[in-house]
Write an enzyme that holds these catalytic residues in place. Structure first.
Site, PDB file in Angstrom:
ATOM      1  CE  LYS A   1      -3.638  46.283 -30.679  1.00  0.00           C
ATOM      2  NZ  LYS A   1      -2.424  46.316 -31.729  1.00  0.00           N
TER       3      LYS A   1
ATOM      4  N   PRO B   1      -6.125  35.098 -32.754  1.00  0.00           N
ATOM      5  CG  PRO B   1      -5.773  35.469 -35.301  1.00  0.00           C
ATOM      6  CD  PRO B   1      -6.892  35.734 -33.906  1.00  0.00           C
TER       7      PRO B   1
ATOM      8  N   GLY C   1      -0.408  36.589 -30.766  1.00  0.00           N
ATOM      9  CA  GLY C   1       0.622  37.287 -31.376  1.00  0.00           C
ATOM     10  C   GLY C   1       0.485  37.511 -32.650  1.00  0.00           C
ATOM     11  N   GLY C   2      -0.739  38.073 -33.123  1.00  0.00           N
ATOM     12  CA  GLY C   2      -0.847  38.687 -34.280  1.00  0.00           C
ATOM     13  C   GLY C   2      -1.040  40.132 -34.541  1.00  0.00           C
TER      14      GLY C   2
ATOM     15  N   GLY D   1      -4.859  40.383 -28.276  1.00  0.00           N
ATOM     16  CA  GLY D   1      -5.655  39.753 -27.549  1.00  0.00           C
ATOM     17  C   GLY D   1      -5.129  39.285 -26.084  1.00  0.00           C
TER      18      GLY D   1
ATOM     19  CG  ASP E   1      -1.338  47.623 -27.012  1.00  0.00           C
ATOM     20  OD1 ASP E   1      -1.034  48.847 -26.973  1.00  0.00           O
ATOM     21  OD2 ASP E   1      -1.165  46.882 -28.053  1.00  0.00           O
TER      22      ASP E   1
END
Length: 284
Positions: A14, A98, A100-101, A105, A140
């Site tokens: 997202k 990725p 922790g971006g 995820g 989230d």
């Protein structure tokens, strides 16, 4: 009960197209207003239903499997407990996003696990019930379960479907791990952005209240955002470290990607107002 593997369950990333922080609650959580949109870059999960209650996770990322607090296993366990389901599952995760971006995820993997196992176990919980389980694991997760682009308020759990433009995006993943907890605890974080109605928010320029703080502390994020801003309107997603630029066509986004400095990593993705997970659920 089938032992066949049910394949190709997507867990999309997202973007936070904007992120405003309106205050801090007594419990320490922050009041937010944000706009979620999915992109067509996804982790992928496969599932096999088992007769015994064990939950087993395999992944191409050893760090994911080694994490005993992994959200995928916690989500599966929560669904087991909520429904008293006697069996279990073997789960395979192909990690493409990725970690922790700011792309969500881990939350998306958990949501896909809840949605997929609810179908494969035939536990027949509603989306509302799945979202309630997900919310206990992460703020989230409900947006990924519901599967539509959404304006979110509260700690991110109050969702209203919206249809922002489905731009093409160039997403850059700086080589930096930004701690979400550290960002929200930082005394310099703006916490007093006025709450606005959705119509006003959708029509004004979009911004991320975490961006200036993260840029000031992480030179890799500052460098990536500075480069991207030369090509397109660009912002950070979530608490970072990923940043994204908006392009009106895939060709324009790919042209910018071709010029990406060799010390940066990036990819082109399409904005999606309906999650690929919903497509998979309704068109297996």
């Amino acid at each position: 009960m089938s032992n066949e593997i049910s394949r190709n369950w997507p867990a999309p990333a997202k973007l936070n197209l904007f992120l405003h922080i309106n205050g801090r609650r007594a419990d320490g959580y922050h009041e937010l207003q944000t706009l979620f949109q999915f992109i067509d870059c996804c982790d992928q999960l496969d599932f096999r239903v088992t007769q015994t209650p064990e939950l087993i996770l395999h992944s191409n990322m050893s760090a994911v499997v080694a994490d005993s607090d992994n959200l995928i296993l916690r989500a599966a366990k929560s669904l087991q407990q909520a429904t008293s389901y006697p069996g279990g599952a073997e789960i395979w995760l192909e990690k493409r996003l990725p970690m922790g971006g700011g792309l969500g995820g881990g939350s998306s993997d958990a949501a896909t696990t809840l949605v997929a196992l609810n179908q494969l176990w035939n536990t027949q919980l509603s989306n509302d019930e799945l979202a309630a389980i997900g919310l206990k694991l992460g703020a989230d997760i409900p947006v990924f379960i519901r599967g539509f682009a959404a304006f979110a308020e509260g700690v991110g759990e109050r969702l209203q479907a919206v249809t922002p433009t489905e731009f093409w995006y160039l997403v850059i993943a700086p080589d930096a791990h930004v701690s979400t907890a550290a960002v929200f605890q930082d005394p310099l974080l703006p916490r007093n952005t006025p709450k606005l109605g959705i119509d006003t928010l959708m029509s004004q320029p979009w911004a991320n209240d975490c961006q200036d703080l993260v840029v000031s502390k992480y030179p890799q994020v500052a460098k990536a955002l500075g480069w991207l801003l030369e090509y397109a309107p660009s912002r950070m997603t979530g608490t970072g470290a990923c940043v994204f630029g908006e392009f009106s066509s895939q060709q324009q986004a790919l042209a910018a990607l071709a010029k990406l400095p060799s010390d940066m990593q990036g990819f082109v993705a399409k904005g999606m107002n309906i999650s690929p997970l919903i497509v998979r659920l309704t068109h297996p």
